[in-house]
Design an enzyme around this catalytic site. Structure first.
Site, PDB file in Angstrom:
ATOM      1  N   ARG A 179       0.831  -1.068   0.175  1.00  0.00           N
ATOM      2  CA  ARG A 179      -0.079  -0.192   0.132  1.00  0.00           C
ATOM      3  C   ARG A 179       1.010   1.271   0.073  1.00  0.00           C
ATOM      4  O   ARG A 179       2.147   0.992   0.038  1.00  0.00           O
ATOM      5  CB  ARG A 179      -1.082   0.172   1.270  1.00  0.00           C
ATOM      6  N   ASP A 235       8.836 -10.259   5.828  1.00  0.00           N
ATOM      7  CA  ASP A 235       8.889  -9.356   6.850  1.00  0.00           C
ATOM      8  C   ASP A 235      10.431  -9.072   6.973  1.00  0.00           C
ATOM      9  O   ASP A 235      11.611  -9.736   7.197  1.00  0.00           O
ATOM     10  CB  ASP A 235       8.809 -10.104   8.345  1.00  0.00           C
ATOM     11  N   VAL A 236      10.687  -7.592   6.703  1.00  0.00           N
ATOM     12  CA  VAL A 236      11.955  -6.896   6.246  1.00  0.00           C
ATOM     13  C   VAL A 236      12.850  -7.282   8.013  1.00  0.00           C
ATOM     14  O   VAL A 236      14.026  -7.226   7.733  1.00  0.00           O
ATOM     15  CB  VAL A 236      11.887  -5.541   6.241  1.00  0.00           C
ATOM     16  N   TYR A 260      10.888   7.614  15.589  1.00  0.00           N
ATOM     17  CA  TYR A 260      10.929   7.618  14.114  1.00  0.00           C
ATOM     18  C   TYR A 260      12.154   8.339  13.568  1.00  0.00           C
ATOM     19  O   TYR A 260      12.831   7.957  12.638  1.00  0.00           O
ATOM     20  CB  TYR A 260       9.523   7.856  13.819  1.00  0.00           C
ATOM     21  N   LYS A 316      15.280   7.295  11.347  1.00  0.00           N
ATOM     22  CA  LYS A 316      15.307   7.497  10.008  1.00  0.00           C
ATOM     23  C   LYS A 316      16.931   8.406   9.951  1.00  0.00           C
ATOM     24  O   LYS A 316      17.584   8.321   8.721  1.00  0.00           O
ATOM     25  CB  LYS A 316      14.386   8.522   9.323  1.00  0.00           C
TER      26      LYS A 316
HETATM   27  N1  LIG Z   1       3.641   9.089   4.774  1.00  0.00           N
HETATM   28  C1  LIG Z   1       4.583  10.043   5.132  1.00  0.00           C
HETATM   29  O1  LIG Z   1       4.466  11.179   5.490  1.00  0.00           O
HETATM   30  C2  LIG Z   1       6.220   9.732   4.974  1.00  0.00           C
HETATM   31  C3  LIG Z   1       7.248  10.679   4.835  1.00  0.00           C
HETATM   32  C4  LIG Z   1       8.373  10.532   4.612  1.00  0.00           C
HETATM   33  C5  LIG Z   1       8.951   9.065   4.693  1.00  0.00           C
HETATM   34  N2  LIG Z   1       7.932   8.237   4.577  1.00  0.00           N
HETATM   35  C6  LIG Z   1       8.412   6.831   4.321  1.00  0.00           C
HETATM   36  O2  LIG Z   1       8.067   6.163   3.608  1.00  0.00           O
HETATM   37  C7  LIG Z   1       7.942   4.815   3.508  1.00  0.00           C
HETATM   38  C8  LIG Z   1       6.531   4.092   2.980  1.00  0.00           C
HETATM   39  O3  LIG Z   1       5.518   4.927   4.057  1.00  0.00           O
HETATM   40  P1  LIG Z   1       3.697   4.905   3.883  1.00  0.00           P
HETATM   41  O4  LIG Z   1       3.551   6.217   4.180  1.00  0.00           O
HETATM   42  O5  LIG Z   1       3.722   4.465   2.239  1.00  0.00           O
HETATM   43  O6  LIG Z   1       3.494   4.020   4.993  1.00  0.00           O
HETATM   44  P2  LIG Z   1       1.858   2.881   5.171  1.00  0.00           P
HETATM   45  O7  LIG Z   1       2.054   2.858   6.418  1.00  0.00           O
HETATM   46  O8  LIG Z   1       0.959   3.404   4.204  1.00  0.00           O
HETATM   47  O9  LIG Z   1       2.759   1.654   4.465  1.00  0.00           O
HETATM   48  C9  LIG Z   1       3.977   0.870   5.086  1.00  0.00           C
HETATM   49  C10 LIG Z   1       4.013  -0.459   4.456  1.00  0.00           C
HETATM   50  O10 LIG Z   1       5.195  -1.087   4.981  1.00  0.00           O
HETATM   51  C11 LIG Z   1       4.594  -2.383   5.404  1.00  0.00           C
HETATM   52  N3  LIG Z   1       5.361  -2.883   6.540  1.00  0.00           N
HETATM   53  C12 LIG Z   1       5.350  -2.488   7.796  1.00  0.00           C
HETATM   54  N4  LIG Z   1       6.254  -3.376   8.624  1.00  0.00           N
HETATM   55  C13 LIG Z   1       6.691  -4.236   7.794  1.00  0.00           C
HETATM   56  C14 LIG Z   1       7.710  -5.407   7.959  1.00  0.00           C
HETATM   57  N5  LIG Z   1       8.083  -5.461   9.066  1.00  0.00           N
HETATM   58  N6  LIG Z   1       8.147  -5.939   6.777  1.00  0.00           N
HETATM   59  C15 LIG Z   1       7.549  -5.604   5.812  1.00  0.00           C
HETATM   60  N7  LIG Z   1       6.573  -4.560   5.577  1.00  0.00           N
HETATM   61  C16 LIG Z   1       6.052  -4.106   6.483  1.00  0.00           C
HETATM   62  C17 LIG Z   1       3.054  -2.259   5.809  1.00  0.00           C
HETATM   63  O11 LIG Z   1       2.336  -3.250   5.793  1.00  0.00           O
HETATM   64  C18 LIG Z   1       2.765  -1.269   4.646  1.00  0.00           C
HETATM   65  O12 LIG Z   1       2.241  -1.974   3.716  1.00  0.00           O
HETATM   66  C19 LIG Z   1       8.051   4.237   4.996  1.00  0.00           C
HETATM   67  O13 LIG Z   1       9.713   4.135   4.953  1.00  0.00           O
HETATM   68  C20 LIG Z   1       7.931   5.695   5.614  1.00  0.00           C
HETATM   69  O14 LIG Z   1       8.704   6.030   6.903  1.00  0.00           O
HETATM   70  C21 LIG Z   1       6.674   8.345   4.870  1.00  0.00           C
END
Ligand SMILES: NC(=O)c1ccc[n+]([C@@H]2O[C@H](COP(=O)([O-])OP(=O)(O)OC[C@H]3O[C@@H](n4cnc5c(N)ncnc54)[C@H](O)[C@@H]3O)[C@@H](O)[C@H]2O)c1
Length: 281
Positions: A15, A59-60, A151, A155
């Site tokens: 997602r 699972d990472v 968090y 990062k």
């Molecule tokens: N949304 C934001 O504002 C934002 C901003 C900067 C960076 N990010 C980074 O972007 C990346 C994606 O974030 P997003 O907003 O799409 O998040 P999200 O929560 O919508 O999606 C994260 C996905 O990671 C999966 N996940 C969680 N734990 C896991 C594990 N142990 N192994 C494998 N998969 C796992 C979840 O099932 C999910 O599908 C992340 O690294 C997040 O930190 C997000």
């Protein structure tokens, strides 16, 4: 480099940003391996993409599973060309309000997962035509983000690890494996969707919320031209780095910035989202 399609893997591709990156990798002609902790979500993304895209639960936090995924991706497509460490989790609040389990979860997924993925990818790319590891960090990896404290710490660790590993690769004379970090501002994904009412997440709402397409476009650009650090948008990277150089000023200015973020959260709740962000994905 061999001709023909090559393999690409994305973590957390079920997602949000990961699903959009999976689409991008397919559009770039890769045989895409969509992985996620949630195997059903990964399958849904791969089905939507169609063609040669396929999926598995990954699972990472499991280093051996990451090694196996890198191996099978390389075997299926001939070689592994791209690995995107995208999976991440966010629990908000000052560190002392998070449970030990929540802190450990963020460390294990956001840092351990990126390390496991990067090492697994290098193992397949090195001596097999090279490749590109893209690590999705955050603006929170470039500056302090109170309210998203642990968090932000994870990062920052992603940045230090990625830049150091790229330098280690150079020292080892491995010049065809590149590592690029993407540092986006707040993105409209399920990660932020439930946080409109969360004051601790206010700093994620101080900039203009990004659509996943904008971040995928930045990934697309670094895949063409590797760059160690890319902030999205770029000017925000410059802004937060300046703030980071003056931590005293940053701490004094923060209450005002948090207020601005809260105003944005309330406005979005009241008026709804701009059209380009209406569908969280
Ligand atoms: N949304 C934001 O504002 C934002 C901003 C900067 C960076 N990010 C980074 O972007 C990346 C994606 O974030 P997003 O907003 O799409 O998040 P999200 O929560 O919508 O999606 C994260 C996905 O990671 C999966 N996940 C969680 N734990 C896991 C594990 N142990 N192994 C494998 N998969 C796992 C979840 O099932 C999910 O599908 C992340 O690294 C997040 O930190 C997000």
């Amino acid at each position: 480099m061999t001709g023909g399609p090559t393999g690409a893997l994305v973590t957390g591709g079920g997602r949000g940003l990961g699903a959009r990156i999976a689409e991008l990798l397919a559009a770039r002609g890769h045989v895409v391996h969509v992985t996620d902790l949630d195997g059903d979500a990964a399958r849904a993304t791969a089905d939507r993409i169609g063609g040669s895209a396929y999926s598995s639960a990954l699972d990472v936090r499991d280093a051996e599973a990451c090694e196996a995924a890198a191996r099978t991706t390389a075997e299926r497509a001939g070689r592994l060309a791209v690995w995107v460490n995208n999976a991440g989790v966010l629990v908000t609040g000052p560190a002392w309000t998070n449970t030990a389990e929540q802190r450990q979860l963020m460390l294990d997924v956001n840092v351990g997962g990126v390390m496991n993925g990067t090492v697994a990818a290098i193992g397949q790319m090195r001596d097999h035509g090279g490749g590109h590891v893209v690590n999705i960090a955050s603006l929170a990896g470039l500056v302090a983000v109170p309210g998203e404290t642990v968090y932000s710490g994870t990062k920052h660790a992603v940045m230090g690890f990625s830049l150091s590993t790229q330098a280690d690769l150079r020292r080892a004379k491995v010049r065809d494996v590149r590592i690029s970090c993407i540092c986006p501002d707040g993105i409209w994904t399920p990660m932020l969707h439930d946080r409109l009412d969360d004051p601790e997440a206010a700093l994620s709402f101080t900039g203009r919320l990004l659509a996943v397409d904008e971040v995928a476009a930045a990934v697309d650009r670094v895949l063409d031209r590797p760059r160690q650090v890319t902030a999205v948008p770029r000017w925000r990277g410059t802004q937060v780095r300046l703030l980071d150089a003056m931590p005293g000023l940053a701490v004094r200015a923060l209450p005002l910035v948090v207020l601005q973020g809260r105003r944005t959260q309330r406005r979005l709740q009241r008026k709804g989202l701009p059209a380009r962000l209406r569908e969280p994905r």
